[in-house]
Design a protein around this motif. Sequence first.
Motif, PDB file in Angstrom:
ATOM      1  N   GLU A  21      26.955  37.315  46.387  1.00 20.63           N
ATOM      2  CA  GLU A  21      28.089  37.066  45.487  1.00 20.63           C
ATOM      3  C   GLU A  21      28.345  38.266  44.565  1.00 20.63           C
TER       4      GLU A  21
ATOM      5  N   LYS B  67      29.324  27.469  33.923  1.00 19.57           N
ATOM      6  CA  LYS B  67      30.291  26.786  34.792  1.00 19.57           C
ATOM      7  C   LYS B  67      29.618  25.812  35.742  1.00 19.57           C
TER       8      LYS B  67
ATOM      9  N   TYR C  70      30.620  25.507  43.399  1.00 20.81           N
ATOM     10  CA  TYR C  70      31.349  25.637  42.139  1.00 20.81           C
ATOM     11  C   TYR C  70      32.634  24.815  42.131  1.00 20.81           C
TER      12      TYR C  70
ATOM     13  N   TRP D 275      20.427  32.162  37.245  1.00 18.51           N
ATOM     14  CA  TRP D 275      21.858  31.913  37.037  1.00 18.51           C
ATOM     15  C   TRP D 275      22.640  33.140  36.631  1.00 18.51           C
TER      16      TRP D 275
ATOM     17  N   THR E  85      20.383  37.207  30.899  1.00 16.19           N
ATOM     18  CA  THR E  85      20.749  36.759  32.236  1.00 16.19           C
ATOM     19  C   THR E  85      19.593  36.975  33.204  1.00 16.19           C
TER      20      THR E  85
ATOM     21  N   THR F 216      31.850  38.030  40.108  1.00 15.97           N
ATOM     22  CA  THR F 216      31.873  37.736  38.689  1.00 15.97           C
ATOM     23  C   THR F 216      33.162  38.266  38.066  1.00 15.97           C
TER      24      THR F 216
ATOM     25  N   TYR G 237      34.672  32.114  44.202  1.00 13.28           N
ATOM     26  CA  TYR G 237      33.558  32.942  44.645  1.00 13.28           C
ATOM     27  C   TYR G 237      33.801  33.497  46.045  1.00 13.28           C
TER      28      TYR G 237
ATOM     29  N   THR H  31      25.052  35.435  35.254  1.00  9.65           N
ATOM     30  CA  THR H  31      26.184  35.284  34.332  1.00  9.65           C
ATOM     31  C   THR H  31      27.051  34.070  34.649  1.00  9.65           C
ATOM     32  N   TRP H  32      26.580  33.200  35.535  1.00  6.78           N
ATOM     33  CA  TRP H  32      27.444  32.109  35.994  1.00  6.78           C
ATOM     34  C   TRP H  32      26.843  30.722  35.726  1.00  6.78           C
TER      35      TRP H  32
ATOM     36  N   ASN I  58      27.425  32.101  25.761  1.00  2.86           N
ATOM     37  CA  ASN I  58      28.271  32.433  26.898  1.00  2.86           C
ATOM     38  C   ASN I  58      29.729  32.483  26.464  1.00  2.86           C
TER      39      ASN I  58
END
Length: 413
Positions: free
Chosen positions: A405, A367, A90, A361, A337, A409, A81, A363-364, A73
């Motif tokens: 969402e 975090k 988050y 998940w 991903t 990104t 977000y 691409t997130w 990553n």
Amino acid sequence: MPLSLLKYGFSKDYPVTGDIPATPELRPSYDVVIIGGGGHGLASAHYLSKYHGITSIAVLEKGYLAGGNTARNTTTIRSNYITPEGVAFYKEGVSLFQGLSQELDFNVMFSQRGQLTLAHSEATLRSFHLRAEIGKHMGTRTEVVDARGVEEIVPQLNMDRGGALEILGGLWHADGGTARHDAVAWGFAAQASRRGAEIHQRTEVQSVEVAGDRVQAVVTNRGRIACGAVLIAAGGMNYDVALMAGIELPIRCYPLQAMVTQPLKPWLDTLVSSVSLHTYLVQSSRGEIVIGGGSDPYQLYSTRSTLDMKEHLAAGAVHLFPFLQGVKVLRQWAGITDMTPDYSPIMGASPLANLWLDCGWGTWGFKATAVAGKRMAETIAKGRVPDVLKPFALERFETFRLLNEMGATAASH
């Protein structure tokens, strides 16, 4: 002094031991089996052992420790977000990263330097105002800045005035930052191991035995393990692992590529991303410029890099910072991903009573490492899903209570 150090290093009584014990023999059964030895699985083992007193844990990793998406990553941490549910989740993740080095007694090199997302159109600016208001309402430091504000934050940017990609403003997220991905994984692994959790590398799950509404055992290439509870946290392989238990998840997998340049003297203090260019950049502590973008447009289980993506990322980076032209690329890589239809993860209960999900998940995932581990450990230990995770339930795809969402990104997908 050098002679003393040499004597210490070559002494038979050298007192230093490895942070993580060698892979032990599998026991016949464990209270909790975690499928996936990446950041989320290791974090769950840490929080289970430290805060819930559950130490009979086996973390199963088919490759090497944190060698999947955790190693692939771009280390971004943020909470800017779109949905209130996403921001709340988050935001807790950012808060945990702020104290994670102390929590793990291990320097994860957390650097909170802010993220700037660029707007090249009025439509993008309008969407940024919505995100900023939601962020402020939820208690995050997120605001819209104009073109002058963008220049003040990152004066090296090419503003492209009058051009097709003129920068009109940006979304400034002061809470954004980075952490060292391998340090995070090793910190969680070391703490979990000290409390008795076992980390089994090169241990591939081959099948899942289900009886009635419960998982009875997990069968691996090293033997069968009976289990009290199972957590699926296998990154890009989540769909396949869940299918072993008879559960088909609404997930599709795509490669996500990134690359780094040769080290440069420090000049980029913030994370910079452009949705229109599908490109984002951040400078690492070693001086490398980390460059990432959107997922590949085709479904594939592959971690190979491609020339066309390298060219795309280089073009975006050079447009934003023309002086990067001619800088050498050191490495390029890809992760897998696991994307959901609403670009939000799946966390909590599954159709089986003792099987828990930490999936989707996209691409997130990095975090959310700490907060997902903390909250999934709470879920497993107490047998119920905490309020902060309830919006991310698998059932939302049946009830159509989706958490959209898309566009939140750092680069569009």
